[in-house]
Design a protein around this motif. Structure first.
Motif, short mmCIF file in Angstrom:
data_model
loop_
_atom_site.label_atom_id
_atom_site.label_comp_id
_atom_site.label_asym_id
_atom_site.label_seq_id
_atom_site.Cartn_x
_atom_site.Cartn_y
_atom_site.Cartn_z
N PRO A 202 0.83 -1.20 0.00
CA PRO A 202 0.00 0.00 0.00
C PRO A 202 0.87 1.26 0.00
O PRO A 202 1.91 1.29 0.65
CB PRO A 202 -0.81 -0.11 1.29
N ARG A 203 0.44 2.26 -0.74
CA ARG A 203 1.15 3.54 -0.78
C ARG A 203 0.92 4.29 0.53
O ARG A 203 1.81 4.92 1.07
CB ARG A 203 0.65 4.36 -1.98
N ILE A 204 -0.31 4.22 1.04
CA ILE A 204 -0.68 4.84 2.32
C ILE A 204 -1.55 3.84 3.07
O ILE A 204 -2.39 3.17 2.48
CB ILE A 204 -1.48 6.15 2.12
N GLN B 276 -7.21 11.41 1.02
CA GLN B 276 -6.14 10.43 1.15
C GLN B 276 -5.84 9.74 -0.18
O GLN B 276 -4.69 9.44 -0.49
CB GLN B 276 -6.49 9.39 2.22
N LEU B 277 -6.88 9.51 -1.00
CA LEU B 277 -6.71 8.94 -2.33
C LEU B 277 -5.81 9.87 -3.17
O LEU B 277 -4.89 9.41 -3.85
CB LEU B 277 -8.08 8.77 -2.99
N ASP B 278 -6.06 11.17 -3.09
CA ASP B 278 -5.26 12.16 -3.80
C ASP B 278 -3.81 12.15 -3.31
O ASP B 278 -2.86 12.19 -4.11
CB ASP B 278 -5.90 13.53 -3.62
N LEU B 279 -3.62 12.07 -2.01
CA LEU B 279 -2.26 12.02 -1.45
C LEU B 279 -1.52 10.76 -1.89
O LEU B 279 -0.32 10.81 -2.21
CB LEU B 279 -2.31 12.08 0.08
N ALA B 280 -2.21 9.63 -1.91
CA ALA B 280 -1.59 8.38 -2.36
C ALA B 280 -1.14 8.49 -3.81
O ALA B 280 -0.04 8.06 -4.17
CB ALA B 280 -2.56 7.21 -2.19
N SER C 223 -6.18 0.94 3.33
CA SER C 223 -4.93 0.81 2.56
C SER C 223 -5.20 1.30 1.15
O SER C 223 -6.17 0.88 0.51
CB SER C 223 -4.47 -0.65 2.53
N PHE C 224 -4.35 2.20 0.67
CA PHE C 224 -4.48 2.80 -0.65
C PHE C 224 -3.38 2.23 -1.55
O PHE C 224 -2.20 2.51 -1.33
CB PHE C 224 -4.36 4.32 -0.56
N TYR C 225 -3.77 1.43 -2.53
CA TYR C 225 -2.83 0.78 -3.45
C TYR C 225 -2.83 1.56 -4.76
O TYR C 225 -3.89 1.93 -5.28
CB TYR C 225 -3.25 -0.66 -3.71
N THR C 226 -1.64 1.81 -5.31
CA THR C 226 -1.54 2.64 -6.51
C THR C 226 -0.87 1.90 -7.65
O THR C 226 -0.01 1.03 -7.43
CB THR C 226 -0.76 3.93 -6.22
N THR C 227 -1.28 2.25 -8.87
CA THR C 227 -0.66 1.74 -10.09
C THR C 227 -0.54 2.87 -11.09
O THR C 227 -1.33 3.82 -11.07
CB THR C 227 -1.47 0.60 -10.73
N GLY D 232 -3.91 5.03 -10.91
CA GLY D 232 -5.07 4.29 -10.42
C GLY D 232 -4.88 4.02 -8.94
O GLY D 232 -3.79 3.66 -8.50
N VAL D 233 -5.94 4.24 -8.17
CA VAL D 233 -5.88 4.00 -6.72
C VAL D 233 -7.03 3.07 -6.33
O VAL D 233 -8.18 3.31 -6.70
CB VAL D 233 -5.99 5.32 -5.92
N THR D 234 -6.69 2.00 -5.62
CA THR D 234 -7.69 1.08 -5.10
C THR D 234 -7.62 1.13 -3.58
O THR D 234 -6.53 1.10 -3.00
CB THR D 234 -7.42 -0.36 -5.59
N ILE D 235 -8.78 1.20 -2.94
CA ILE D 235 -8.85 1.33 -1.48
C ILE D 235 -9.45 0.05 -0.90
O ILE D 235 -10.56 -0.34 -1.27
CB ILE D 235 -9.72 2.52 -1.06
N LEU D 236 -8.69 -0.57 -0.02
CA LEU D 236 -9.18 -1.73 0.73
C LEU D 236 -9.30 -1.34 2.20
O LEU D 236 -8.48 -0.56 2.71
CB LEU D 236 -8.25 -2.92 0.59
N GLY D 237 -10.31 -1.87 2.87
CA GLY D 237 -10.50 -1.57 4.27
C GLY D 237 -10.47 -2.83 5.11
O GLY D 237 -10.89 -3.90 4.66
#
Length: 156
Positions: free
Chosen positions: A19-21, A44-48, A83-87, A99-104
């Motif tokens: 995760p990026r963040i 937070q998505l923007d920050l990631a 958790s913010f995952y980025t590609t 691209g940002v995917t958020i898992l909780g």
């Protein structure tokens, strides 16, 4: 032919990335209904996405140009760990689309459960010290993409 994945396959594929963040959602981020305010998650998505750009380029400054197709699928509560995952989706002349995917992760009564929270794309533009758009100085060879993960909008 593109293989369709179910949500558990999606989560397993995404979790292979780091995760990026990663953060715990706190009471100050709640709306009047006691759930986490969507704007706090989008921030937070923007920050990631910005952190992702800094990790794949030599540029000193990026600004957000656009948030595209951001979806939040499930409510988030105080204490949930996001958790913010980025590609890397695209590297242009002066911009990077991330691209940002958020898992909780939610812990209740000693039981932990994972949830697909949402996803989206963010376009960031590289700028110089004067605020003018400038060329992206990519660290990726031949503009190679980071691993592409099929996000939530593809499995409905």
């Amino acid at each position: 032919m593109k293989k369709e994945f179910n949500i558990k396959d999606q989560i397993a594929a995404i979790k292979k990335l780091s995760p990026r963040i990663k953060l715990v959602m706190m009471p100050e981020d709640t709306n009047y209904m006691g759930k986490i305010f969507g704007g706090a998650i989008i921030s937070q998505l923007d920050l990631a996405a910005a952190e992702h750009c800094y990790s794949i380029s030599k540029n000193d400054y990026f600004v957000t140009r656009a948030l595209k197709e951001v979806t939040l699928e499930e409510p988030v509560f105080v204490g949930d760990v996001l958790s913010f995952y980025t590609t890397t989706e695209k590297i242009g002349n002066s911009s990077i689309t991330v691209g940002v995917t958020i898992l909780g992760e939610r812990n209740k009564g000693g039981k932990s459960s994972e949830h697909f929270i949402g996803d989206g794309s963010v376009v960031l533009v590289a700028i110089d010290k004067k605020g003018k758009a400038t060329k992206v100085k990519s660290l990726l060879k031949a503009q190679a993409k980071s691993p592409v993960i099929s996000t939530g909008k593809n499995h409905r």
